[in-house]
Design a protein around this motif. Structure first.
Motif, PDB file in Angstrom:
ATOM      1  N   THR A 260       5.086  -0.636   8.470  1.00 27.70           N
ATOM      2  CA  THR A 260       5.024   0.622   7.733  1.00 27.70           C
ATOM      3  C   THR A 260       6.406   1.228   7.568  1.00 27.70           C
ATOM      4  O   THR A 260       7.168   1.344   8.535  1.00 27.70           O
ATOM      5  N   ALA A 261       6.715   1.625   6.340  1.00 26.07           N
ATOM      6  CA  ALA A 261       7.926   2.388   6.059  1.00 26.07           C
ATOM      7  C   ALA A 261       7.522   3.838   5.870  1.00 26.07           C
ATOM      8  O   ALA A 261       6.591   4.148   5.111  1.00 26.07           O
ATOM      9  N   LEU A 262       8.204   4.734   6.570  1.00 21.86           N
ATOM     10  CA  LEU A 262       7.956   6.165   6.422  1.00 21.86           C
ATOM     11  C   LEU A 262       9.135   6.785   5.692  1.00 21.86           C
ATOM     12  O   LEU A 262      10.295   6.522   6.031  1.00 21.86           O
ATOM     13  N   GLY A 263       8.831   7.595   4.683  1.00 20.38           N
ATOM     14  CA  GLY A 263       9.895   8.224   3.920  1.00 20.38           C
ATOM     15  C   GLY A 263       9.548   9.647   3.538  1.00 20.38           C
ATOM     16  O   GLY A 263       8.437  10.132   3.767  1.00 20.38           O
TER      17      GLY A 263
ATOM     18  N   ALA B 211       7.404   4.836  -2.560  1.00 21.17           N
ATOM     19  CA  ALA B 211       6.876   4.465  -1.246  1.00 21.17           C
ATOM     20  C   ALA B 211       6.670   2.962  -1.151  1.00 21.17           C
ATOM     21  O   ALA B 211       6.990   2.326  -0.133  1.00 21.17           O
ATOM     22  N   ALA B 212       6.135   2.369  -2.213  1.00 21.25           N
ATOM     23  CA  ALA B 212       5.911   0.919  -2.221  1.00 21.25           C
ATOM     24  C   ALA B 212       7.220   0.154  -2.175  1.00 21.25           C
ATOM     25  O   ALA B 212       7.340  -0.853  -1.463  1.00 21.25           O
ATOM     26  N   LEU B 213       8.219   0.610  -2.907  1.00 19.27           N
ATOM     27  CA  LEU B 213       9.523  -0.060  -2.887  1.00 19.27           C
ATOM     28  C   LEU B 213      10.135  -0.017  -1.488  1.00 19.27           C
ATOM     29  O   LEU B 213      10.680  -1.021  -1.011  1.00 19.27           O
ATOM     30  N   LEU B 214      10.043   1.134  -0.833  1.00 17.32           N
ATOM     31  CA  LEU B 214      10.574   1.246   0.529  1.00 17.32           C
ATOM     32  C   LEU B 214       9.816   0.329   1.487  1.00 17.32           C
ATOM     33  O   LEU B 214      10.411  -0.282   2.386  1.00 17.32           O
ATOM     34  N   ALA B 215       8.502   0.231   1.295  1.00 23.45           N
ATOM     35  CA  ALA B 215       7.692  -0.633   2.160  1.00 23.45           C
ATOM     36  C   ALA B 215       8.068  -2.099   1.989  1.00 23.45           C
ATOM     37  O   ALA B 215       8.233  -2.836   2.976  1.00 23.45           O
ATOM     38  N   LEU B 216       8.216  -2.540   0.752  1.00 30.02           N
ATOM     39  CA  LEU B 216       8.576  -3.943   0.519  1.00 30.02           C
ATOM     40  C   LEU B 216      10.006  -4.223   0.965  1.00 30.02           C
ATOM     41  O   LEU B 216      10.313  -5.333   1.435  1.00 30.02           O
ATOM     42  N   ASP B 217      10.896  -3.239   0.837  1.00 33.47           N
ATOM     43  CA  ASP B 217      12.246  -3.390   1.389  1.00 33.47           C
ATOM     44  C   ASP B 217      12.168  -3.674   2.885  1.00 33.47           C
ATOM     45  O   ASP B 217      12.861  -4.559   3.409  1.00 33.47           O
ATOM     46  N   ARG B 218      11.344  -2.917   3.560  1.00 27.09           N
ATOM     47  CA  ARG B 218      11.213  -3.080   5.010  1.00 27.09           C
ATOM     48  C   ARG B 218      10.663  -4.455   5.358  1.00 27.09           C
ATOM     49  O   ARG B 218      11.161  -5.139   6.251  1.00 27.09           O
ATOM     50  N   PHE B 219       9.639  -4.870   4.635  1.00 25.83           N
ATOM     51  CA  PHE B 219       9.043  -6.189   4.901  1.00 25.83           C
ATOM     52  C   PHE B 219      10.061  -7.300   4.692  1.00 25.83           C
ATOM     53  O   PHE B 219      10.216  -8.197   5.536  1.00 25.83           O
TER      54      PHE B 219
ATOM     55  N   VAL C 159       0.868  -1.172   0.000  1.00 27.04           N
ATOM     56  CA  VAL C 159       0.000   0.000   0.000  1.00 27.04           C
ATOM     57  C   VAL C 159       0.907   1.225   0.000  1.00 27.04           C
ATOM     58  O   VAL C 159       1.869   1.296   0.776  1.00 27.04           O
ATOM     59  N   ALA C 160       0.637   2.180  -0.871  1.00 28.94           N
ATOM     60  CA  ALA C 160       1.509   3.347  -1.000  1.00 28.94           C
ATOM     61  C   ALA C 160       0.687   4.627  -0.928  1.00 28.94           C
ATOM     62  O   ALA C 160      -0.336   4.754  -1.608  1.00 28.94           O
ATOM     63  N   ILE C 161       1.150   5.575  -0.121  1.00 26.09           N
ATOM     64  CA  ILE C 161       0.471   6.865   0.031  1.00 26.09           C
ATOM     65  C   ILE C 161       1.512   7.975  -0.039  1.00 26.09           C
ATOM     66  O   ILE C 161       2.482   7.981   0.714  1.00 26.09           O
ATOM     67  N   ASP C 162       1.301   8.909  -0.947  1.00 29.17           N
ATOM     68  CA  ASP C 162       2.175  10.061  -1.139  1.00 29.17           C
ATOM     69  C   ASP C 162       1.373  11.297  -0.747  1.00 29.17           C
ATOM     70  O   ASP C 162       0.466  11.725  -1.463  1.00 29.17           O
ATOM     71  N   VAL C 163       1.688  11.859   0.417  1.00 32.43           N
ATOM     72  CA  VAL C 163       0.898  12.958   0.977  1.00 32.43           C
ATOM     73  C   VAL C 163       1.459  14.298   0.518  1.00 32.43           C
ATOM     74  O   VAL C 163       2.638  14.608   0.731  1.00 32.43           O
ATOM     75  N   GLY C 164       0.606  15.098  -0.118  1.00 37.62           N
ATOM     76  CA  GLY C 164       0.962  16.451  -0.508  1.00 37.62           C
ATOM     77  C   GLY C 164       0.137  17.462   0.266  1.00 37.62           C
ATOM     78  O   GLY C 164      -0.751  17.104   1.038  1.00 37.62           O
TER      79      GLY C 164
ATOM     80  N   LEU D 215       4.489   5.054   3.333  1.00 41.15           N
ATOM     81  CA  LEU D 215       3.924   6.393   3.487  1.00 41.15           C
ATOM     82  C   LEU D 215       5.040   7.402   3.306  1.00 41.15           C
ATOM     83  O   LEU D 215       6.065   7.340   4.007  1.00 41.15           O
ATOM     84  N   VAL D 216       4.870   8.330   2.369  1.00 44.59           N
ATOM     85  CA  VAL D 216       5.884   9.360   2.161  1.00 44.59           C
ATOM     86  C   VAL D 216       5.229  10.721   2.317  1.00 44.59           C
ATOM     87  O   VAL D 216       4.117  10.960   1.861  1.00 44.59           O
ATOM     88  N   VAL D 217       5.952  11.616   3.006  1.00 40.14           N
ATOM     89  CA  VAL D 217       5.400  12.910   3.386  1.00 40.14           C
ATOM     90  C   VAL D 217       6.436  13.994   3.136  1.00 40.14           C
ATOM     91  O   VAL D 217       7.631  13.724   3.029  1.00 40.14           O
ATOM     92  N   PRO D 218       6.000  15.254   3.058  1.00 43.68           N
ATOM     93  CA  PRO D 218       6.951  16.357   2.907  1.00 43.68           C
ATOM     94  C   PRO D 218       7.537  16.769   4.243  1.00 43.68           C
ATOM     95  O   PRO D 218       7.083  16.326   5.309  1.00 43.68           O
ATOM     96  N   GLY D 219       8.553  17.612   4.186  1.00 35.32           N
ATOM     97  CA  GLY D 219       9.120  18.173   5.407  1.00 35.32           C
ATOM     98  C   GLY D 219      10.298  17.378   5.929  1.00 35.32           C
ATOM     99  O   GLY D 219      10.984  16.673   5.195  1.00 35.32           O
ATOM    100  N   VAL D 220      10.514  17.469   7.230  1.00 39.79           N
ATOM    101  CA  VAL D 220      11.619  16.775   7.893  1.00 39.79           C
ATOM    102  C   VAL D 220      11.121  15.404   8.343  1.00 39.79           C
ATOM    103  O   VAL D 220      10.104  15.301   9.032  1.00 39.79           O
ATOM    104  N   VAL D 221      11.828  14.340   7.936  1.00 41.45           N
ATOM    105  CA  VAL D 221      11.390  12.977   8.198  1.00 41.45           C
ATOM    106  C   VAL D 221      12.532  12.172   8.807  1.00 41.45           C
ATOM    107  O   VAL D 221      13.631  12.128   8.238  1.00 41.45           O
ATOM    108  N   ASP D 222      12.277  11.534   9.936  1.00 43.15           N
ATOM    109  CA  ASP D 222      13.217  10.593  10.533  1.00 43.15           C
ATOM    110  C   ASP D 222      12.788   9.197  10.098  1.00 43.15           C
ATOM    111  O   ASP D 222      11.865   8.605  10.661  1.00 43.15           O
ATOM    112  N   GLU D 223      13.456   8.671   9.074  1.00 44.16           N
ATOM    113  CA  GLU D 223      13.030   7.413   8.474  1.00 44.16           C
ATOM    114  C   GLU D 223      13.350   6.216   9.355  1.00 44.16           C
ATOM    115  O   GLU D 223      12.674   5.182   9.274  1.00 44.16           O
TER     116      GLU D 223
END
Length: 329
Positions: A122-125, A309-317, A20-25, A84-92
């Motif tokens: 969940t992977a946050l990026g 976002a999906a690639l990062l999530a599957l990497d984490r899994f 599941v991939a979500i790109d928040v703007g 899940l990927v979001v704008p701003g400062v992110v601690d991945e």
């Protein structure tokens, strides 16, 4: 308001592992179900509704993630993780969204919240770094180990990817190319509070603003480019200045990072050869002893963030991270 569209479905006989991939703007959430090959199986679009406040947006993201996981299962797909990927400062690493000026949240533990809401790890990026991952692995930078992705839109942001992995920086804010100072005196004030940043003078919004300041009518940057190509002198002057400013910013990145390829995305990159050709020439003039990286347009369009976002999530899994775990098991 929600818009949805469906892609190819899986079957019971041939289950497909997806994320599941979500790109928040600031105004919209681009959402998708994506498989490990980067194929988008289902898409949705939801309003961010940032004016409802950060708490409401955070709750809505959890609802959307859970709904997408249910949609994947209903289509015979197997959701493994949420990206899940979001704008701003992110601690991945801690999976915490530190700050977003557009949405107003601070220190949101998205990893734990979305884990609990969906039952999936969940992977946050960061949104731009996720787009960089997608372009580096599957898009215009595929086949290169050192890729700099530069998004030139309303603002300017960058992501640096080494061997398919985004460089996160020590504090969640690396590759802030948009805030490299390229105009040392009398530059316009940037959103960061300083003056003369690349974003303030060479982003799409800056191109439109400078055209108006030069006496032109109020038009979008794409129209300024069109007029420049058609031979209008005012537009041509603004566009030539933009190219020089972008070259000043990119040469700084080349000096520091020595990328093999620079992938240009965002709305301004849609100018194609009108951007790439003169920008290549302007960078060549500034290179001195260094090697010119390949300069190419992004290939994945506005789906890059969701795919990344999906690639990062599957990497984490596949790295064995457990649901609700920040460090894995």
């Amino acid at each position: 308001m929600t818009q949805q569209s469906a892609g190819a479905a899986g079957t019971d006989a041939d289950p497909v592992e997806v994320a599941v991939a979500i790109d928040v703007g600031g105004t919209a959430m681009k959402c998708a179900v994506v498989d490990g090959a980067g194929t988008v199986r289902h898409t949705e679009r939801h309003d961010t509704d940032a004016d409802r406040g950060p708490d409401a947006v955070v709750a809505a993201i959890g609802d959307v993630a859970a709904g997408l996981a249910d949609t994947a299962r209903a289509r015979g797909l197997t959701p493994r993780a949420v990206g899940l990927v979001v704008p701003g400062v992110v601690d991945e690493v801690r999976r915490v969204a530190g700050y977003s000026a557009n949405i107003g949240w601070r220190d949101v533990p998205f990893g734990e919240l979305i884990d609990a809401r969906t039952g999936l790890t969940t992977a946050l990026g960061h949104d731009v770094r996720a787009g960089a991952v997608a372009e580096a692995r599957l898009g215009a930078g595929a086949g290169s180990d050192n890729v700099l992705f530069v998004a030139i839109g309303t603002g300017i942001a960058a992501g640096h990817v080494l061997s398919g992995v985004p460089y996160p920086g020590a504090h969640g804010a690396p590759s802030e190319l948009g805030h490299v100072q390229v105009v040392c005196t009398d530059g316009p004030r940037c959103g960061c509070g300083r003056y003369g940043c690349l974003e303030a003078v060479a982003s799409a919004s800056a191109v439109a603003r400078r055209y108006g300041e030069a006496g032109g009518d109020r038009v979008a940057a794409a129209e300024v480019v069109r007029r420049a190509v058609a031979g209008e002198e005012r537009a041509g002057r603004v566009w030539r200045q933009t190219i020089e400013l972008l070259a000043d910013g990119l040469i700084t990145a080349i000096r520091l990072l020595d990328p093999e390829v620079i992938v240009l995305g965002g709305g301004l990159a849609e100018a194609g050869a009108a951007l790439l050709d003169p920008l290549h020439a302007a960078i060549m003039e500034r290179l001195a002893f260094q090697t010119m990286p390949r300069l190419v347009a992004a290939a994945l369009g506005d789906q890059a963030g969701c795919i990344g976002a999906a690639l990062l999530a599957l990497d984490r899994f596949h790295a064995g991270f457990a649901v609700g775990s920040a460090t894995g098991t």
